[in-house]
Design a protein around this motif. Sequence first.
Motif, PDB file in Angstrom:
ATOM      1  N   UNK A  66      11.051   2.349  -2.205  1.00  0.00           N
ATOM      2  CA  UNK A  66       9.614   2.504  -2.400  1.00  0.00           C
ATOM      3  C   UNK A  66       9.311   2.827  -3.867  1.00  0.00           C
ATOM      4  N   UNK A  67      10.067   3.747  -4.448  1.00  0.00           N
ATOM      5  CA  UNK A  67       9.875   4.098  -5.858  1.00  0.00           C
ATOM      6  C   UNK A  67      10.114   2.878  -6.749  1.00  0.00           C
ATOM      7  N   UNK A  68      11.177   2.125  -6.445  1.00  0.00           N
ATOM      8  CA  UNK A  68      11.493   0.924  -7.227  1.00  0.00           C
ATOM      9  C   UNK A  68      10.365  -0.109  -7.118  1.00  0.00           C
ATOM     10  N   UNK A  69       9.913  -0.377  -5.886  1.00  0.00           N
ATOM     11  CA  UNK A  69       8.861  -1.373  -5.681  1.00  0.00           C
ATOM     12  C   UNK A  69       7.557  -0.949  -6.349  1.00  0.00           C
ATOM     13  N   UNK A  70       7.218   0.346  -6.276  1.00  0.00           N
ATOM     14  CA  UNK A  70       5.999   0.834  -6.911  1.00  0.00           C
ATOM     15  C   UNK A  70       6.043   0.702  -8.423  1.00  0.00           C
ATOM     16  N   UNK A  71       7.228   0.812  -9.003  1.00  0.00           N
ATOM     17  CA  UNK A  71       7.365   0.648 -10.448  1.00  0.00           C
ATOM     18  C   UNK A  71       7.228  -0.819 -10.852  1.00  0.00           C
ATOM     19  N   UNK A  72       7.513  -1.715  -9.921  1.00  0.00           N
ATOM     20  CA  UNK A  72       7.538  -3.148 -10.216  1.00  0.00           C
ATOM     21  C   UNK A  72       6.246  -3.878  -9.813  1.00  0.00           C
ATOM     22  N   UNK A  73       5.585  -3.398  -8.759  1.00  0.00           N
ATOM     23  CA  UNK A  73       4.410  -4.085  -8.216  1.00  0.00           C
ATOM     24  C   UNK A  73       3.221  -3.126  -8.111  1.00  0.00           C
ATOM     25  N   UNK A  74       2.018  -3.690  -8.119  1.00  0.00           N
ATOM     26  CA  UNK A  74       0.802  -2.879  -8.069  1.00  0.00           C
ATOM     27  C   UNK A  74       0.400  -2.435  -6.668  1.00  0.00           C
ATOM     28  N   UNK A  75       0.630  -3.261  -5.655  1.00  0.00           N
ATOM     29  CA  UNK A  75       0.105  -2.966  -4.324  1.00  0.00           C
ATOM     30  C   UNK A  75       1.230  -2.996  -3.291  1.00  0.00           C
ATOM     31  N   UNK A  76       1.842  -1.834  -3.047  1.00  0.00           N
ATOM     32  CA  UNK A  76       2.964  -1.722  -2.114  1.00  0.00           C
ATOM     33  C   UNK A  76       2.552  -0.826  -0.955  1.00  0.00           C
ATOM     34  N   UNK A  77       2.736  -1.326   0.259  1.00  0.00           N
ATOM     35  CA  UNK A  77       2.468  -0.529   1.463  1.00  0.00           C
ATOM     36  C   UNK A  77       3.800  -0.225   2.150  1.00  0.00           C
ATOM     37  N   UNK A  78       4.052   1.044   2.391  1.00  0.00           N
ATOM     38  CA  UNK A  78       5.246   1.476   3.123  1.00  0.00           C
ATOM     39  C   UNK A  78       4.819   1.625   4.569  1.00  0.00           C
ATOM     40  N   UNK A  79       5.254   0.736   5.436  1.00  0.00           N
ATOM     41  CA  UNK A  79       4.725   0.665   6.800  1.00  0.00           C
ATOM     42  C   UNK A  79       5.660   1.210   7.874  1.00  0.00           C
ATOM     43  N   UNK A  80       6.898   1.550   7.517  1.00  0.00           N
ATOM     44  CA  UNK A  80       7.830   2.041   8.541  1.00  0.00           C
ATOM     45  C   UNK A  80       7.537   3.501   8.884  1.00  0.00           C
ATOM     46  N   UNK A  81       8.121   3.959   9.980  1.00  0.00           N
ATOM     47  CA  UNK A  81       7.956   5.354  10.391  1.00  0.00           C
ATOM     48  C   UNK A  81       8.610   6.327   9.414  1.00  0.00           C
ATOM     49  N   UNK A  82       9.474   5.839   8.555  1.00  0.00           N
ATOM     50  CA  UNK A  82      10.119   6.681   7.549  1.00  0.00           C
ATOM     51  C   UNK A  82       9.196   7.042   6.395  1.00  0.00           C
ATOM     52  N   UNK A  83       8.013   6.434   6.339  1.00  0.00           N
ATOM     53  CA  UNK A  83       7.167   6.652   5.170  1.00  0.00           C
ATOM     54  C   UNK A  83       6.796   8.119   5.028  1.00  0.00           C
ATOM     55  N   UNK A  84       6.685   8.537   3.791  1.00  0.00           N
ATOM     56  CA  UNK A  84       6.351   9.926   3.487  1.00  0.00           C
ATOM     57  C   UNK A  84       4.876  10.053   3.111  1.00  0.00           C
ATOM     58  N   UNK A  85       4.118   9.045   3.453  1.00  0.00           N
ATOM     59  CA  UNK A  85       2.689   9.026   3.174  1.00  0.00           C
ATOM     60  C   UNK A  85       1.946   9.626   4.359  1.00  0.00           C
ATOM     61  N   UNK A  86       0.680   9.866   4.198  1.00  0.00           N
ATOM     62  CA  UNK A  86      -0.124  10.436   5.281  1.00  0.00           C
ATOM     63  C   UNK A  86      -0.716   9.346   6.163  1.00  0.00           C
ATOM     64  N   UNK A  87       0.109   8.354   6.509  1.00  0.00           N
ATOM     65  CA  UNK A  87      -0.313   7.274   7.394  1.00  0.00           C
ATOM     66  C   UNK A  87       0.760   7.079   8.457  1.00  0.00           C
ATOM     67  N   UNK A  88       0.348   6.745   9.677  1.00  0.00           N
ATOM     68  CA  UNK A  88       1.365   6.506  10.709  1.00  0.00           C
ATOM     69  C   UNK A  88       2.144   5.234  10.415  1.00  0.00           C
ATOM     70  N   UNK A  89       3.440   5.267  10.703  1.00  0.00           N
ATOM     71  CA  UNK A  89       4.287   4.104  10.476  1.00  0.00           C
ATOM     72  C   UNK A  89       4.515   3.330  11.759  1.00  0.00           C
ATOM     73  N   UNK A  90       4.987   2.105  11.607  1.00  0.00           N
ATOM     74  CA  UNK A  90       5.239   1.239  12.760  1.00  0.00           C
ATOM     75  C   UNK A  90       6.542   0.478  12.530  1.00  0.00           C
ATOM     76  N   UNK A  91       7.574   0.831  13.300  1.00  0.00           N
ATOM     77  CA  UNK A  91       8.876   0.179  13.148  1.00  0.00           C
ATOM     78  C   UNK A  91       8.999  -1.119  13.940  1.00  0.00           C
ATOM     79  N   UNK A  92       7.936  -1.538  14.605  1.00  0.00           N
ATOM     80  CA  UNK A  92       8.002  -2.769  15.397  1.00  0.00           C
ATOM     81  C   UNK A  92       7.567  -4.003  14.610  1.00  0.00           C
ATOM     82  N   UNK A  93       7.253  -3.838  13.333  1.00  0.00           N
ATOM     83  CA  UNK A  93       6.746  -4.950  12.526  1.00  0.00           C
ATOM     84  C   UNK A  93       7.839  -5.896  12.040  1.00  0.00           C
ATOM     85  N   UNK A  94       9.079  -5.408  11.942  1.00  0.00           N
ATOM     86  CA  UNK A  94      10.181  -6.240  11.456  1.00  0.00           C
ATOM     87  C   UNK A  94      10.381  -6.148   9.954  1.00  0.00           C
ATOM     88  N   UNK A  95       9.674  -5.235   9.310  1.00  0.00           N
ATOM     89  CA  UNK A  95       9.826  -5.009   7.873  1.00  0.00           C
ATOM     90  C   UNK A  95       9.383  -3.588   7.565  1.00  0.00           C
TER      91      UNK A  95
END
Length: 161
Positions: free
Chosen positions: A58-87
Amino acid sequence: MEVKFTAYKDIAIANGGSNASAPHAQRNYSPSESVSETENLSDRDKAHIGKHGEECLFAYLNAKFDNVKWVSKNNTLDVPGDDSLGYDFEVIGGDGNSQYIECKTTTGTTGTAEIDFGPTELSKAQECLPTENYSVYRVFPHGDQLQIVDLGNPLAEGNSV
């Protein structure tokens, strides 16, 4: 259905470098016959290793790209994650197109590593063919640093399952 791949460490990115010039032919998947490097780890240890790898990617992608969404349940953001997406990550380009990235963290430091690929990941990889908007990134230790390798889509032409 779970499929195992052997990921070859041919394209390495260290310290935020780029592999944009590396030829696609260097990305290589093949069926694995080796014993998993994480076979003797507890599920808790495997989860911790996976989460740490996602944090680093996530840190690497954020340094490289402007719009990165961390969507897995492992995310440390204040949003619910979803491990059923396949990415685990969605990178949205300036043109509005998305790149879907699955993070696979391994503990091996050199050579090859066995990577487990579940049904939702296979489904998303298949859905993204023939475009190249799905990639598996391998995160693994190399000395006192982590390496990040873009392995591409395991179902893309030139990669064998």
